[in-house]
Design an enzyme around this catalytic site. Sequence first.
Site, PDB file in Angstrom:
ATOM      1  N   LYS A 273     -11.944   2.928  -4.700  1.00 28.85           N
ATOM      2  CA  LYS A 273     -10.950   2.088  -5.366  1.00 28.85           C
ATOM      3  C   LYS A 273     -10.007   2.945  -6.207  1.00 28.85           C
ATOM      4  O   LYS A 273     -10.451   3.906  -6.823  1.00 28.85           O
ATOM      5  CB  LYS A 273     -11.664   1.088  -6.302  1.00 28.85           C
ATOM      6  CG  LYS A 273     -12.363  -0.046  -5.586  1.00 28.85           C
ATOM      7  CD  LYS A 273     -13.014  -0.993  -6.574  1.00 28.85           C
ATOM      8  CE  LYS A 273     -13.773  -2.102  -5.877  1.00 28.85           C
ATOM      9  NZ  LYS A 273     -12.936  -3.018  -5.108  1.00 28.85           N
ATOM     10  N   ARG A 347     -20.380  -8.386   1.226  1.00 27.28           N
ATOM     11  CA  ARG A 347     -20.717  -9.207   2.391  1.00 27.28           C
ATOM     12  C   ARG A 347     -21.845  -8.569   3.201  1.00 27.28           C
ATOM     13  O   ARG A 347     -22.601  -9.259   3.860  1.00 27.28           O
ATOM     14  CB  ARG A 347     -19.461  -9.440   3.246  1.00 27.28           C
ATOM     15  CG  ARG A 347     -18.818  -8.203   3.766  1.00 27.28           C
ATOM     16  CD  ARG A 347     -17.383  -8.427   4.241  1.00 27.28           C
ATOM     17  NE  ARG A 347     -16.479  -8.723   3.135  1.00 27.28           N
ATOM     18  CZ  ARG A 347     -15.202  -9.068   3.279  1.00 27.28           C
ATOM     19  NH1 ARG A 347     -14.665  -9.142   4.474  1.00 27.28           N
ATOM     20  NH2 ARG A 347     -14.454  -9.326   2.227  1.00 27.28           N
TER      21      ARG A 347
HETATM   22  N1  BES Z   1     -16.116  -6.390  -5.643  1.00 29.80           N
HETATM   23  C1  BES Z   1     -14.947  -6.420  -4.867  1.00 29.80           C
HETATM   24  C2  BES Z   1     -14.137  -7.688  -5.029  1.00 29.80           C
HETATM   25  C3  BES Z   1     -13.491  -7.933  -6.362  1.00 29.80           C
HETATM   26  C4  BES Z   1     -12.309  -7.305  -6.690  1.00 29.80           C
HETATM   27  C5  BES Z   1     -14.027  -8.843  -7.241  1.00 29.80           C
HETATM   28  C6  BES Z   1     -11.713  -7.576  -7.908  1.00 29.80           C
HETATM   29  C7  BES Z   1     -13.434  -9.099  -8.442  1.00 29.80           C
HETATM   30  C8  BES Z   1     -12.261  -8.475  -8.769  1.00 29.80           C
HETATM   31  C9  BES Z   1     -15.296  -6.307  -3.379  1.00 29.80           C
HETATM   32  O1  BES Z   1     -16.426  -5.597  -3.062  1.00 29.80           O
HETATM   33  C10 BES Z   1     -14.140  -5.646  -2.724  1.00 29.80           C
HETATM   34  O2  BES Z   1     -13.866  -4.533  -3.022  1.00 29.80           O
HETATM   35  N2  BES Z   1     -13.481  -6.369  -1.857  1.00 29.80           N
HETATM   36  C11 BES Z   1     -12.355  -5.876  -1.156  1.00 29.80           C
HETATM   37  C12 BES Z   1     -12.492  -6.392   0.237  1.00 29.80           C
HETATM   38  C13 BES Z   1     -11.612  -5.747   1.225  1.00 29.80           C
HETATM   39  C14 BES Z   1     -11.938  -4.288   1.384  1.00 29.80           C
HETATM   40  C15 BES Z   1     -11.790  -6.484   2.530  1.00 29.80           C
HETATM   41  C16 BES Z   1     -11.083  -6.432  -1.815  1.00 29.80           C
HETATM   42  O3  BES Z   1     -11.119  -7.532  -2.364  1.00 29.80           O
HETATM   43  O4  BES Z   1     -10.090  -5.731  -1.803  1.00 29.80           O
HETATM   44 ZN    ZN Z   2     -16.064  -3.514  -2.826  1.00 27.78          ZN
END
Ligand code: BES
Ligand code: ZN
Length: 496
Positions: A273, A347
């Site tokens: 990230k 997921r």
């Molecule tokens: N934990 C995150 C989702 C999230 C982001 C929750 C910000 C709360 C606030 C999750 O694991 C994630 O990174 N999701 C990605 C999914 C994508 C790679 C398909 C996202 O939301 O960008």
């Molecule tokens: Zn994630």
Amino acid sequence: MKLVTRQDLDTSKDLLVLGLFSDDKDYYKDLNPLIHKKVSSALKNKTFDDKLGSCVRVMADDSLYDEVLVISLGKSDKFSAENLRRALSIGVNHCKSLRIKGFTTNIAQLALRVLSARVIGLACGESCALSSYIFNKHSQKSKDNIELNEVVFSWVESKSKKVFQDNLVSGQIIGESTNFAKDLVNEPACVVNPQFLEDEAKRLAKSSLLSLKVFKKKDLEKLGLNLLLAVGKGSEVDPRMLVLDYKGASSKKIDTVLLGKGITFDTGGYNIKPTGYMFDMKSDMGGAAAVFGTIRALTFLKPKINVSFVVPLAENMVSSKAYRPSDIIKAFNGKSVEVINTDAEGRLILADALSFASKQYKGASLIDIATLTGASVIATGHVVAPMVGNNSELLNELKRAGDMSGDRVWEFPFFEDYFDWMDSDVADVANLSKKFNRSAGVIQGGVFLSKFVGDSAWVHIDIGGTAYLGEKSFYNQKYATGAGVRLFAYLLNKLN
Ligand code: BES
Ligand code: ZN
Ligand code: ZN
């Protein structure tokens, strides 16, 4: 905090908090002319209006109270349990900022014009507990914040007094259990890791109504929960899965299983990230915290039901051992999964947990709760949690529990058109849609999970937006909210 009910308004308190319905502006005319005068002049000067939460402060040397705070309750025909929670939170927040230790209020009693004693009791208990929460473990400065000692409710009607009081206690338990979940989320990931949450589950499982089974790394390997293992591979602390059974009914049957995403920190893995997006990711175990808070509430409320809980725990880190984009992994249910993005890890761990639960608890409804996507924040902000599922009865029950508890959920479309979006060229399913990219992100997450629920009735709730806030709002403080605890407490205790 002590919540007390009295026939009249307690005069021993520093602060009196009075409600005022906007269609009843003359209410204090005969009761207290000074208050009426101040309210009238504030209305004239437009410093007080019909909007819920608008306030007038009345300071009077000759009064029994140092201060009277009049809070607008809005129009009586629009008044709801949620409005009551919010109005009361203004009183509590006022005390917190002025370091007053308690107050007395007529708001509960006024609410009886519109709401039942049961609903009022629950909402008042919840709001007092939720609003008074402070996370002050790690800073000297915040240690100066004092906690509220006491809120005194006036309640004239004797025949409904017991119902009010009993529900006040239940509401307080639900609020405090939500605060317990907030603590778990607010605590940083150097403290809250999979081991810490296992230990916390052991503390909860001291209750005679609970039994706990911990699936350690070796057990996961034996069973083939390879998705959970893959996500946890990059961390020093092993992934694991907690399975808890709450037995409050005499029958053996388990109707509901709650599953919570427990990523104790989400760096994104090799799909790392960017800085600004990583900082809040200690909150990525918000689903697990919702499950823990719900369990705590059940051990106090002791409803005569059987419910089980499944919590997959892992830390999504970067290391030479971590899983990679393009890895293909065999899930617990035998399906092969192509990892397109290591940041879509929630997921993956839930997929194994869901297929485990659908096999272990045949016939039970499965509800998973997860900070699954940033897309949920884009879709509904921090106001309400999107959900998808395969069973309209369960979806409707959750909607109702959300509306009643104020911990709201909203059904998203789940048309067949979406069901092949997570297809992969090389495996049975992919953890990200190559073709559709970032569109309908919440639904994509749901489609992926749906491949792992077997025949079970199932709902997926995405609390990516509601679990953690950037600013305070009424009874929610900045940061963790404990989203999901009130929703499940209402659902399971049939408070809806
Ligand atoms: N934990 C995150 C989702 C999230 C982001 C929750 C910000 C709360 C606030 C999750 O694991 C994630 O990174 N999701 C990605 C999914 C994508 C790679 C398909 C996202 O939301 O960008
Ligand atoms: Zn994630
Ligand atoms: Zn995550």
